[in-house]
Write an enzyme that holds these catalytic residues in place. Structure first.
Site, PDB file in Angstrom:
ATOM      1  N   LEU A  59      49.621  28.312  32.643  1.00 55.57           N
ATOM      2  CA  LEU A  59      49.210  27.889  33.991  1.00 55.57           C
ATOM      3  C   LEU A  59      50.463  27.598  34.802  1.00 55.57           C
ATOM      4  O   LEU A  59      50.884  26.453  34.937  1.00 55.57           O
ATOM      5  CB  LEU A  59      48.319  26.646  33.906  1.00 55.57           C
ATOM      6  CG  LEU A  59      46.982  26.829  33.198  1.00 55.57           C
ATOM      7  CD1 LEU A  59      46.299  25.495  32.982  1.00 55.57           C
ATOM      8  CD2 LEU A  59      46.085  27.746  33.998  1.00 55.57           C
ATOM      9  N   ALA A  60      51.102  28.644  35.316  1.00 62.38           N
ATOM     10  CA  ALA A  60      52.387  28.489  35.996  1.00 62.38           C
ATOM     11  C   ALA A  60      52.581  29.677  36.933  1.00 62.38           C
ATOM     12  O   ALA A  60      53.244  30.659  36.579  1.00 62.38           O
ATOM     13  CB  ALA A  60      53.517  28.409  34.977  1.00 62.38           C
ATOM     14  N   GLU A  61      52.005  29.602  38.130  1.00 53.66           N
ATOM     15  CA  GLU A  61      51.986  30.768  39.017  1.00 53.66           C
ATOM     16  C   GLU A  61      53.386  31.222  39.412  1.00 53.66           C
ATOM     17  O   GLU A  61      53.658  32.425  39.496  1.00 53.66           O
ATOM     18  CB  GLU A  61      51.159  30.455  40.268  1.00 53.66           C
ATOM     19  CG  GLU A  61      49.659  30.428  40.051  1.00 53.66           C
ATOM     20  CD  GLU A  61      49.170  29.164  39.360  1.00 53.66           C
ATOM     21  OE1 GLU A  61      49.985  28.224  39.217  1.00 53.66           O
ATOM     22  OE2 GLU A  61      47.997  29.106  38.979  1.00 53.66           O
ATOM     23  N   PHE A  84      42.727  31.888  41.592  1.00 50.66           N
ATOM     24  CA  PHE A  84      42.052  31.608  42.862  1.00 50.66           C
ATOM     25  C   PHE A  84      43.112  31.583  43.966  1.00 50.66           C
ATOM     26  O   PHE A  84      44.276  31.237  43.734  1.00 50.66           O
ATOM     27  CB  PHE A  84      41.319  30.265  42.833  1.00 50.66           C
ATOM     28  CG  PHE A  84      39.982  30.315  42.162  1.00 50.66           C
ATOM     29  CD1 PHE A  84      38.835  30.687  42.854  1.00 50.66           C
ATOM     30  CD2 PHE A  84      39.870  30.003  40.818  1.00 50.66           C
ATOM     31  CE1 PHE A  84      37.615  30.740  42.229  1.00 50.66           C
ATOM     32  CE2 PHE A  84      38.645  30.062  40.181  1.00 50.66           C
ATOM     33  CZ  PHE A  84      37.508  30.426  40.881  1.00 50.66           C
ATOM     34  N   GLY A  86      43.904  29.612  46.444  1.00 50.68           N
ATOM     35  CA  GLY A  86      44.685  28.423  46.747  1.00 50.68           C
ATOM     36  C   GLY A  86      45.787  28.152  45.745  1.00 50.68           C
ATOM     37  O   GLY A  86      46.708  27.362  46.017  1.00 50.68           O
ATOM     38  N   HIS A 130      39.892  26.684  46.527  1.00 47.93           N
ATOM     39  CA  HIS A 130      39.301  27.886  45.948  1.00 47.93           C
ATOM     40  C   HIS A 130      38.730  28.815  47.014  1.00 47.93           C
ATOM     41  O   HIS A 130      37.982  29.741  46.678  1.00 47.93           O
ATOM     42  CB  HIS A 130      38.183  27.518  44.975  1.00 47.93           C
ATOM     43  CG  HIS A 130      38.658  26.867  43.712  1.00 47.93           C
ATOM     44  ND1 HIS A 130      39.232  25.622  43.692  1.00 47.93           N
ATOM     45  CD2 HIS A 130      38.663  27.300  42.427  1.00 47.93           C
ATOM     46  CE1 HIS A 130      39.538  25.306  42.450  1.00 47.93           C
ATOM     47  NE2 HIS A 130      39.218  26.303  41.666  1.00 47.93           N
TER      48      HIS A 130
END
Length: 324
Positions: A59-61, A84, A86, A130
Site C-alpha cells: 500500500l504505497a502509491e 481508487f 483519491g 473514493h
C-alpha cells in the site's frame, strides 16, 4: 474478439491480450493479484500469468509509481492500477515530476510506456477519497496523455492502445459504468485520441466524456420528444483533445454545452469553451455553456446525487443555449 461484455470484463480482456502479446508487459497494484482488484478488473490474471507479471504491491502509491518508472527505463511496459481515484495523490509527485518529464528531459531518446489505470468519479455511494474527478490536474501536465472510455468497446480497445503507446497514459475508468454492457468489436475503429460522435443532431452539441456520456445520451433522447435534435460527442481523449471533430460539430449546430462531473471552475469545460469560442466564434448562436460539479469537496454519499450533473441540469443548459 467480439460480443457483449461489461466494461469491467472488456478491460480484463484487454489486459489479458496485452499480457499475451508482449512478455515485457507487467501489471502492478494493490490487491490486483489473488483478489483480482477491488472491481475484479484483473480477475484471474495472476493465476494465468504468474506473480512475476501480475504483482501485488504494498500500500504505497508513490512507491508503485517510482517502481513503474524504473521498470519502464529498463524496457518494461508497466500497467499500474491505482485502487481508487483519491489515492493517486501520494503518487502525484512521481507522475507529474518524473513520469511526465522523462521523455522531454532525454530529448525524446527515452520512452516512458507506463499506463496508469485509475477508477474515477462518483456515483457508487463510496466514502471520502473514493469519488474524485481529477482529470484536469493530469490534462494540465505536459507530457501525459489522458483518456477515458464510456463504453465497453472503447474500454477494451483504448486500453490496448494505451498499453502499446510509448508515452505515459493516464487511463481513467468511470467506475459507476463498470457494469454497463455493450458490444465489443473485433478491432479498434478510432485512434486513441479521436473523439466520437455517438448521436448526430442539428440543434446543439453536447460534449461529454466518461460517465457523463450516458447522461447526455439520455438527455438527447428526452429532448427529441420536444422536437430538439441534440448531437452528442464523446471526447474520449482529454489530452490531447480532438478539436477538429468538436469544431466541425459546433459549426454545424451553432451551440455547445460541455458536461462533466468535475467542478466547473477551471475544469476541462473551461478550456473547451475557450478554444471553441476562438475557433467557432462566427458560427456560434450562443455562448458555450458548462454543466459540472460544484466548487466544493465531493460530498457524503447520501447527497452525491444532488452534486452530480443529471438529465435535468443538462436539459436546463440546453434550454438556456437555445434561448439566445
Amino acid at each position: 474478439m467480439a460480443g457483449q461484455l461489461s466494461i469491467a470484463k472488456a478491460l480484463n480482456e484487454a489486459l489479458r491480450k496485452s499480457l499475451e502479446n508482449d512478455p515485457k508487459t507487467l501489471l502492478m497494484g494493490e490487491d490486483i493479484g489473488k483478489l483480482g482488484g477491488v472491481f475484479r478488473i484483473t480477475d484471474g490474471l495472476q493465476k494465468d500469468f504468474g506473480e512475476d507479471r501480475v504483482i501485488d504491491s504494498p500500500l504505497a502509491e508513490s512507491g508503485i509509481m517510482g517502481t513503474a518508472i524504473g521498470l519502464a527505463l529498463r524496457g518494461y511496459r508497466p500497467v499500474v492500477e491505482i485502487q481508487f481515484d483519491g489515492f493517486v495523490y501520494p503518487a502525484f509527485d512521481q507522475i507529474v515530476s518524473q513520469l511526465a518529464k522523462m521523455h522531454a528531459r532525454a530529448l525524446g531518446h527515452v520512452k516512458m510506456p507506463v499506463t496508469v489505470r485509475i477508477p474515477y468519479a462518483g456515483g457508487i455511494g463510496a466514502v471520502e477519497h473514493h469519488s474524485e474527478s481529477h482529470e484536469a490536474y493530469f490534462a494540465h501536465t505536459a507530457g501525459l496523455r489522458v483518456v477515458t472510455p464510456s463504453n465497453a468497446h472503447d474500454a477494451h480497445w483504448m486500453l490496448r492502445q494505451a498499453i502499446e503507446s510509448d508515452d505515459p497514459v493516464i487511463f481513467l475508468e468511470p467506475k459507476r459504468r463498470y457494469w454497463d454492457k455493450g458490444e465489443v468489436g473485433a478491432a479498434a475503429d478510432l485512434g486513441l485520441h479521436d473523439a466520437r460522435i455517438v448521436r448526430p443532431g442539428t440543434d446543439a452539441t453536447l460534449i461529454a466524456y466518461g460517465p457523463m456520456v450516458k447522461v447526455c445520451l439520455e438527455a438527447a433522447a428526452a429532448a427529441e420528444e420536444d422536437g430538439r435534435r441534440l448531437e452528442v460527442v464523446d471526447l474520449r481523449s482529454l489530452s490531447p483533445v480532438d478539436f477538429t471533430t468538436l469544431e466541425e460539430s459546433v459549426k454545424r449546430t451553432g451551440r455547445a454545452v460541455v458536461v462533466h462531473e468535475a467542478p466547473v471552475f477551471l475544469g476541462m469545460g473551461a478550456e473547451l469553451a475557450a478554444r471553441l469560442t476562438e475557433r467557432c466564434f462566427y458560427h456560434l448562436e450562443a455562448p458555450v455553456l458548462r454543466v459540472g460539479g460544484y466548487y466544493a469537496p465531493y460530498p457524503p454519499s447520501r447527497v452525491e446525487e444532488a452534486f452530480l450533473p443529471d438529465l435535468d441540469r443538462v436539459l436546463d443548459a440546453v434550454d438556456r443555449a437555445l434561448a439566445y
